[in-house]
Design a protein around this motif. Sequence first.
Motif, short mmCIF file in Angstrom:
data_model
loop_
_atom_site.label_atom_id
_atom_site.label_comp_id
_atom_site.label_asym_id
_atom_site.label_seq_id
_atom_site.Cartn_x
_atom_site.Cartn_y
_atom_site.Cartn_z
N TRP A 167 42.71 28.79 33.26
CA TRP A 167 43.18 27.89 32.22
C TRP A 167 44.00 28.66 31.21
CZ3 TRP A 167 41.79 22.68 32.51
CH2 TRP A 167 40.78 22.37 33.44
N VAL A 168 45.03 28.04 30.68
CA VAL A 168 45.87 28.70 29.68
C VAL A 168 45.30 28.46 28.29
CG1 VAL A 168 47.94 28.62 31.12
CG2 VAL A 168 47.45 26.74 29.54
N GLU A 169 45.57 29.41 27.39
CA GLU A 169 45.00 29.34 26.04
C GLU A 169 45.49 28.13 25.25
OE1 GLU A 169 46.11 32.05 27.48
OE2 GLU A 169 44.61 33.64 27.25
N ASP A 170 46.72 27.69 25.49
CA ASP A 170 47.22 26.51 24.78
C ASP A 170 46.36 25.29 25.08
OD1 ASP A 170 49.24 27.87 23.54
OD2 ASP A 170 50.83 27.20 24.89
N ASP A 171 45.92 25.14 26.33
CA ASP A 171 45.05 24.02 26.68
C ASP A 171 43.67 24.16 26.05
OD1 ASP A 171 47.02 22.73 28.08
OD2 ASP A 171 46.33 23.35 30.06
N MET A 172 43.20 25.40 25.92
CA MET A 172 41.92 25.62 25.23
C MET A 172 42.03 25.16 23.77
SD MET A 172 40.70 29.32 26.70
CE MET A 172 40.69 29.67 28.46
N ARG A 173 43.13 25.52 23.12
CA ARG A 173 43.33 25.12 21.72
C ARG A 173 43.44 23.59 21.61
NH1 ARG A 173 45.89 30.31 21.49
NH2 ARG A 173 47.84 29.56 22.36
N ARG A 174 44.10 22.96 22.57
CA ARG A 174 44.23 21.50 22.55
C ARG A 174 42.86 20.84 22.69
NH1 ARG A 174 48.21 19.96 27.07
NH2 ARG A 174 48.00 17.87 26.21
N LEU A 175 41.99 21.39 23.55
CA LEU A 175 40.66 20.82 23.72
C LEU A 175 39.84 20.97 22.43
CD1 LEU A 175 38.67 19.46 25.66
CD2 LEU A 175 37.88 21.74 26.31
N ILE A 176 39.93 22.14 21.80
CA ILE A 176 39.21 22.37 20.54
C ILE A 176 39.67 21.36 19.49
CG2 ILE A 176 38.98 23.97 18.59
CD1 ILE A 176 39.09 26.27 20.68
N ALA A 177 40.98 21.17 19.37
CA ALA A 177 41.52 20.24 18.37
C ALA A 177 41.11 18.80 18.67
CB ALA A 177 43.04 20.36 18.31
N THR A 178 41.11 18.43 19.94
CA THR A 178 40.79 17.05 20.30
C THR A 178 39.31 16.73 20.09
OG1 THR A 178 42.57 17.01 21.93
CG2 THR A 178 40.85 15.35 22.19
N LEU A 179 38.42 17.66 20.49
CA LEU A 179 36.99 17.39 20.34
C LEU A 179 36.55 17.46 18.88
CD1 LEU A 179 35.50 19.22 23.45
CD2 LEU A 179 35.72 16.76 23.08
N GLY A 180 37.15 18.36 18.11
CA GLY A 180 36.86 18.41 16.68
C GLY A 180 35.42 18.74 16.33
N VAL A 181 34.73 19.52 17.17
CA VAL A 181 33.35 19.90 16.86
C VAL A 181 33.31 21.35 16.38
CG1 VAL A 181 32.35 18.27 18.52
CG2 VAL A 181 32.91 20.60 19.26
N GLU A 182 32.14 21.78 15.94
CA GLU A 182 31.97 23.14 15.45
C GLU A 182 32.35 24.14 16.54
OE1 GLU A 182 28.49 25.83 13.33
OE2 GLU A 182 27.94 24.05 14.48
N THR A 183 33.15 25.13 16.20
CA THR A 183 33.61 26.13 17.17
C THR A 183 33.16 27.51 16.72
OG1 THR A 183 35.55 24.79 17.70
CG2 THR A 183 35.62 27.11 18.33
N HIS A 184 32.51 28.23 17.63
CA HIS A 184 32.04 29.60 17.38
C HIS A 184 32.98 30.55 18.12
CE1 HIS A 184 28.32 27.87 15.81
NE2 HIS A 184 28.35 27.07 16.86
N LYS A 185 33.74 31.35 17.38
CA LYS A 185 34.66 32.30 17.99
C LYS A 185 34.02 33.68 17.98
CE LYS A 185 38.65 29.51 16.78
NZ LYS A 185 39.96 29.44 16.17
N LEU A 186 33.66 34.17 19.15
CA LEU A 186 32.88 35.40 19.24
C LEU A 186 33.74 36.64 19.41
CD1 LEU A 186 29.96 34.22 21.55
CD2 LEU A 186 30.12 34.15 19.06
#
Length: 198
Positions: free
Chosen positions: A131-150
């Motif tokens: 998966w490409v990182e742009d799609d990961m960012r799109r999923l994060i933005a669409t779901l809008g839930v708490e995100t833990h960046k490790l």
Amino acid sequence: MPGPLPGAALVLRPSLRRYLSTVKWSLLPIVVLLAALLFRGGGFGAVVSLIVIALASSIGPAWFRRAAITVTPSELAVTGLVRTRRVPRDAVGSIVTAALPRTHKNSRSLAHLYVLDRGGRRIARMKGSRWVEDDMRRLIATLGVETHKLGRLASPRALARRYPYAVPVLERYPVLAGALVVVPSVAAIFAISLEFSS
């Protein structure tokens, strides 16, 4: 192949180009072994090689054509090779992102994303090799839930210590995963050597 869900807000698909660019060198030994079996392994070796080639050339592309993560206003659907798993969108609890090494701890790291339910169990994941990182960012933005960046972790096992239900067992214990590949390969080589010696 099922079409997008009604009212789909977002449909993401893995990238075959990304996969081939990240795994090309690790596939080289397998390609060499299959070529040796095909041309030097006699009848048995040729049959084994052709079966593996046929399965890989049909299952791999089929997964990339079918696989998707779909987000609608009411649900999150994860489609794999065989089935589609759907969960209500409000069941999504959080997202975890981490950079994990491809093989050993000093190897190049790739971004991974895990969608977890409220109990910390994995609903979906996006591996950096597919998966490409742009799609990961799109999923994060669409779901809008708490995100833990490790950030960068030493291994999938390190991630499993913090999120025990996020990482599959075979990824936590790569020795076990390696044994599942090596043992059948050694058995095939042994069977071929018996074929030649008889």
